[in-house]
Enzyme design. Structure first.
Site, PDB file in Angstrom:
ATOM      1  N   LYS A  13      55.206  36.583  31.073  1.00 50.62           N
ATOM      2  CA  LYS A  13      53.952  35.875  31.277  1.00 50.62           C
ATOM      3  C   LYS A  13      52.853  36.466  30.389  1.00 50.62           C
ATOM      4  O   LYS A  13      52.072  35.736  29.770  1.00 50.62           O
ATOM      5  CB  LYS A  13      53.562  35.973  32.757  1.00 50.62           C
ATOM      6  CG  LYS A  13      52.495  35.018  33.192  1.00 50.62           C
ATOM      7  CD  LYS A  13      52.118  35.235  34.641  1.00 50.62           C
ATOM      8  CE  LYS A  13      53.153  34.688  35.596  1.00 50.62           C
ATOM      9  NZ  LYS A  13      52.653  34.741  37.003  1.00 50.62           N
ATOM     10  N   ASP A  68      48.643  31.969  39.277  1.00 46.41           N
ATOM     11  CA  ASP A  68      49.801  31.753  40.135  1.00 46.41           C
ATOM     12  C   ASP A  68      50.349  30.390  39.763  1.00 46.41           C
ATOM     13  O   ASP A  68      49.583  29.470  39.442  1.00 46.41           O
ATOM     14  CB  ASP A  68      49.444  31.822  41.617  1.00 46.41           C
ATOM     15  CG  ASP A  68      50.689  32.066  42.467  1.00 46.41           C
ATOM     16  OD1 ASP A  68      51.471  32.974  42.128  1.00 46.41           O
ATOM     17  OD2 ASP A  68      50.880  31.348  43.457  1.00 46.41           O
ATOM     18  N   LYS A 171      56.244  24.889  23.610  1.00 47.65           N
ATOM     19  CA  LYS A 171      56.090  24.945  25.066  1.00 47.65           C
ATOM     20  C   LYS A 171      54.633  25.212  25.441  1.00 47.65           C
ATOM     21  O   LYS A 171      54.077  24.535  26.311  1.00 47.65           O
ATOM     22  CB  LYS A 171      56.988  26.028  25.650  1.00 47.65           C
ATOM     23  CG  LYS A 171      56.831  26.166  27.161  1.00 47.65           C
ATOM     24  CD  LYS A 171      57.530  27.386  27.716  1.00 47.65           C
ATOM     25  CE  LYS A 171      57.120  27.601  29.166  1.00 47.65           C
ATOM     26  NZ  LYS A 171      57.578  28.857  29.728  1.00 47.65           N
TER      27      LYS A 171
END
Length: 193
Positions: A13, A68, A171
């Protein structure tokens, strides 16, 4: 260059978000001495995002943000949703989560799903939230080696390949996290330096 703490210890991430934030230097909680797991006990994606950002801000008193993300599958009533990382258990193993998801969708014709990311930014003591959503569908088997999480089984709307089959730049241009980060970057580019 602006500097801020990104409340994650997930290297995938961190790398993905840093590629999108070219004018902001990210540091992690671990680099700031926070090595414990950051609590995620809310029953919503927005709540977990806010909880993580507040946790860092209360301890360090610095500009920071947290995200999140959840995969929401329509035929499963929005599951795994806020429980996406722990869908198959506390070990948070991607392979186990994907296996359980595919098992739960066996025989299901409605495979529509969406990824949703909420970022909470605390900047100069004020909270801001940014959301990114990408619609798509779940495949019946895994495809591709890239990405992480549910990427090998998620095909974004308008495409015929999974996120795991895309290169990082492609992406990031269309992903839920990419869209939320774009909103974050737009905000940060317009605040006083």
């Amino acid at each position: 260059m602006k500097k801020t703490v990104f409340a994650t210890n997930n290297p995938n991430k961190l790398r993905e978000v840093q590629q999108m934030l070219t004018d902001i230097e990210l540091t992690t909680p671990a680099e700031c001495g926070i090595t414990e797991d950051i609590p995620e006990t809310s029953d919503t994606i927005e709540g977990n995002s806010r909880q993580k950002a507040l946790y860092i801000h209360e301890r360090l008193g610095v500009n920071c943000f947290a995200d999140d993300t959840g995969l929401e599958v329509y035929a499963l009533g929005g599951a795994p949703g806020v429980h996406s990382a722990r869908y198959a258990g506390e070990a948070k193993r991607n392979d186990d989560n994907i296996a359980l998801l595919l098992k739960n969708l066996e025989g299901e014709s409605d495979r529509r799903a969406r990824f949703r990311t909420v970022i909470t930014l605390i900047w100069n003591g004020t909270e801001h939230q940014f959301e990114g959503v990408v619609e798509g569908r779940i495949t019946t088997e895994r495809h591709g080696e890239g990405g992480f999480g549910y990427d090998p089984v998620f095909v974004p709307e308008g495409y015929d390949i999974t996120f795991a089959e895309m290169d990082a730049q492609s992406k990031n241009a269309i992903s839920h996290r990419g869209r939320a980060v774009a909103a974050l970057v737009s905000f940060l580019n317009n605040v006083e330096k």
